[in-house]
Design a protein around this motif. Structure first.
Motif, PDB file in Angstrom:
ATOM      1  N   MET A  99       0.845  -1.193   0.000  1.00 24.27           N
ATOM      2  CA  MET A  99       0.000   0.000   0.000  1.00 24.27           C
ATOM      3  C   MET A  99       0.883   1.246   0.000  1.00 24.27           C
ATOM      4  N   LEU A 100       0.505   2.244  -0.767  1.00 21.41           N
ATOM      5  CA  LEU A 100       1.221   3.509  -0.765  1.00 21.41           C
ATOM      6  C   LEU A 100       0.494   4.561   0.050  1.00 21.41           C
ATOM      7  N   GLU A 101      -0.749   4.303   0.348  1.00 23.74           N
ATOM      8  CA  GLU A 101      -1.561   5.243   1.103  1.00 23.74           C
ATOM      9  C   GLU A 101      -2.074   4.539   2.352  1.00 23.74           C
ATOM     10  N   GLY A 102      -1.682   5.044   3.517  1.00 24.49           N
ATOM     11  CA  GLY A 102      -2.068   4.410   4.763  1.00 24.49           C
ATOM     12  C   GLY A 102      -3.472   4.802   5.190  1.00 24.49           C
ATOM     13  N   ALA A 103      -4.073   3.978   6.026  1.00 25.86           N
ATOM     14  CA  ALA A 103      -5.396   4.250   6.575  1.00 25.86           C
ATOM     15  C   ALA A 103      -5.621   3.349   7.779  1.00 25.86           C
ATOM     16  N   VAL A 104      -6.511   3.787   8.655  1.00 28.03           N
ATOM     17  CA  VAL A 104      -6.866   3.003   9.830  1.00 28.03           C
ATOM     18  C   VAL A 104      -8.378   2.840   9.842  1.00 28.03           C
ATOM     19  N   TYR A 105      -8.826   1.607  10.046  1.00 25.25           N
ATOM     20  CA  TYR A 105     -10.253   1.294  10.063  1.00 25.25           C
ATOM     21  C   TYR A 105     -10.573   0.483  11.306  1.00 25.25           C
ATOM     22  N   GLN A 106     -11.754   0.676  11.844  1.00 28.27           N
ATOM     23  CA  GLN A 106     -12.180  -0.133  12.977  1.00 28.27           C
ATOM     24  C   GLN A 106     -12.645  -1.493  12.487  1.00 28.27           C
ATOM     25  N   LYS A 107     -12.342  -2.505  13.279  1.00 32.00           N
ATOM     26  CA  LYS A 107     -12.846  -3.838  12.954  1.00 32.00           C
ATOM     27  C   LYS A 107     -14.337  -3.870  13.215  1.00 32.00           C
ATOM     28  N   LYS A 123      -0.561   0.145   6.354  1.00 30.40           N
ATOM     29  CA  LYS A 123       0.683   0.873   6.545  1.00 30.40           C
ATOM     30  C   LYS A 123       1.405   0.970   5.218  1.00 30.40           C
ATOM     31  N   THR A 124       2.087   2.076   5.021  1.00 26.82           N
ATOM     32  CA  THR A 124       2.825   2.255   3.777  1.00 26.82           C
ATOM     33  C   THR A 124       4.170   1.549   3.881  1.00 26.82           C
ATOM     34  N   GLY A 125       4.651   1.062   2.757  1.00 25.10           N
ATOM     35  CA  GLY A 125       5.956   0.432   2.696  1.00 25.10           C
ATOM     36  C   GLY A 125       5.995  -0.974   3.273  1.00 25.10           C
ATOM     37  N   ARG A 149      -8.981   0.466  -4.475  1.00 18.65           N
ATOM     38  CA  ARG A 149      -7.633   0.967  -4.776  1.00 18.65           C
ATOM     39  C   ARG A 149      -7.141   0.439  -6.125  1.00 18.65           C
ATOM     40  N   ILE A 150      -6.157   1.131  -6.685  1.00 13.88           N
ATOM     41  CA  ILE A 150      -5.586   0.782  -7.988  1.00 13.88           C
ATOM     42  C   ILE A 150      -4.175   0.237  -7.763  1.00 13.88           C
ATOM     43  N   PHE A 151      -3.863  -0.872  -8.429  1.00 14.71           N
ATOM     44  CA  PHE A 151      -2.565  -1.530  -8.269  1.00 14.71           C
ATOM     45  C   PHE A 151      -1.917  -1.772  -9.628  1.00 14.71           C
ATOM     46  N   ASP A 152      -0.608  -1.936  -9.583  1.00 21.52           N
ATOM     47  CA  ASP A 152       0.172  -2.372 -10.741  1.00 21.52           C
ATOM     48  C   ASP A 152       0.869  -3.666 -10.360  1.00 21.52           C
ATOM     49  N   LYS A 169       3.690  -9.946  -7.241  1.00 20.28           N
ATOM     50  CA  LYS A 169       3.720  -8.770  -6.366  1.00 20.28           C
ATOM     51  C   LYS A 169       2.988  -7.609  -7.039  1.00 20.28           C
ATOM     52  N   PHE A 170       2.159  -6.947  -6.220  1.00 27.40           N
ATOM     53  CA  PHE A 170       1.410  -5.774  -6.658  1.00 27.40           C
ATOM     54  C   PHE A 170       1.783  -4.597  -5.775  1.00 27.40           C
ATOM     55  N   ILE A 171       1.881  -3.421  -6.378  1.00 25.91           N
ATOM     56  CA  ILE A 171       2.103  -2.186  -5.633  1.00 25.91           C
ATOM     57  C   ILE A 171       0.980  -1.230  -6.000  1.00 25.91           C
ATOM     58  N   GLU A 172       0.448  -0.595  -4.949  1.00 24.60           N
ATOM     59  CA  GLU A 172      -0.631   0.357  -5.177  1.00 24.60           C
ATOM     60  C   GLU A 172      -0.119   1.526  -6.001  1.00 24.60           C
ATOM     61  N   ARG A 173      -0.955   1.977  -6.882  1.00 26.71           N
ATOM     62  CA  ARG A 173      -0.620   3.136  -7.708  1.00 26.71           C
ATOM     63  C   ARG A 173      -1.250   4.356  -7.066  1.00 26.71           C
ATOM     64  N   LYS A 174      -0.454   5.342  -6.824  1.00 23.20           N
ATOM     65  CA  LYS A 174      -0.970   6.580  -6.256  1.00 23.20           C
ATOM     66  C   LYS A 174      -1.433   7.460  -7.406  1.00 23.20           C
ATOM     67  N   ILE A 175      -2.685   7.818  -7.364  1.00 24.23           N
ATOM     68  CA  ILE A 175      -3.266   8.606  -8.438  1.00 24.23           C
ATOM     69  C   ILE A 175      -3.502  10.023  -7.917  1.00 24.23           C
ATOM     70  N   ASP A 176      -3.003  10.976  -8.646  1.00 24.99           N
ATOM     71  CA  ASP A 176      -3.178  12.373  -8.287  1.00 24.99           C
ATOM     72  C   ASP A 176      -4.382  12.920  -9.043  1.00 24.99           C
TER      73      ASP A 176
END
Length: 181
Positions: A99-107, A123-125, A149-152, A169-176
């Protein structure tokens, strides 16, 4: 003279019998080679079909839903060839996504239980693998976010002995979204 003709007939019969046996042995050898060739063709076709179902995801701009589909295929494959069924470690697969963009969600709360509210964190990285999906599914919000989310696909590896895809292996693509097109 009669003994000589009988000896010639016996020698001729033995030669004909040896000739027939030689032809039969040769025919069985040719047929065995034919079956080996057919078996090799069939194995190559099965390998091609197996790899094609994963190589279809070896591209850019995949939705998270596609990554989840590949994860489910990998989990099914590993369950089939894992220690419980065939115990074929050469057929086990590994998938990772980052993931390139982090986030926190409640279970999601489980009914009937008084539990401390935990969270699911992107988590990123960090390289997540196929086992991480079970934790992500514990939060419907996190799971839905992953789907959007978008991945490559950045890497596909093949097992050196079996020729089967064994790592993706997939890495999230950060879209601006602020750029003008």
């Amino acid at each position: 003279m009669e003994n000589a003709s009988k000896a010639l007939l016996m020698a001729g019969g033995i030669l004909i019998a040896l000739l027939i046996i030689g032809i039969l042995v040769y025919s069985f050898g040719v047929m065995g080679g034919y079956f080996d060739t057919e078996n090799s063709k069939q194995q190559a076709e099965q390998l091609k079909i197996f790899n094609e179902q994963y190589e279809a995801y070896n591209r850019k701009l995949l939705r998270g839903v596609d990554v989840i589909s590949v994860i489910n295929k990998v989990l099914d494959n590993n369950q089939k060839y894992g220690p419980d069924e065939y115990d074929e470690p050469n057929y086990l697969m590994q998938i990772e996504f980052e993931m390139l963009e982090g986030a926190v969600y409640q279970k999601d709360k489980q009914s009937g239980k008084n539990q401390k509210v935990d969270s699911v964190t992107f988590k990123t990285g960090i390289n997540y693998n196929q086992n991480s999906i079970s934790e992500i599914k514990q939060s419907s919000e996190a799971f839905n976010d992953l789907k959007r989310r978008i991945f490559d696909c950045v890497e596909v590896r093949y097992h050196k002995e079996t020729g089967r895809v064994n790592y993706i292996k997939f890495i999230e693509r950060k879209i601006d979204y602020t750029q003008d097109y």
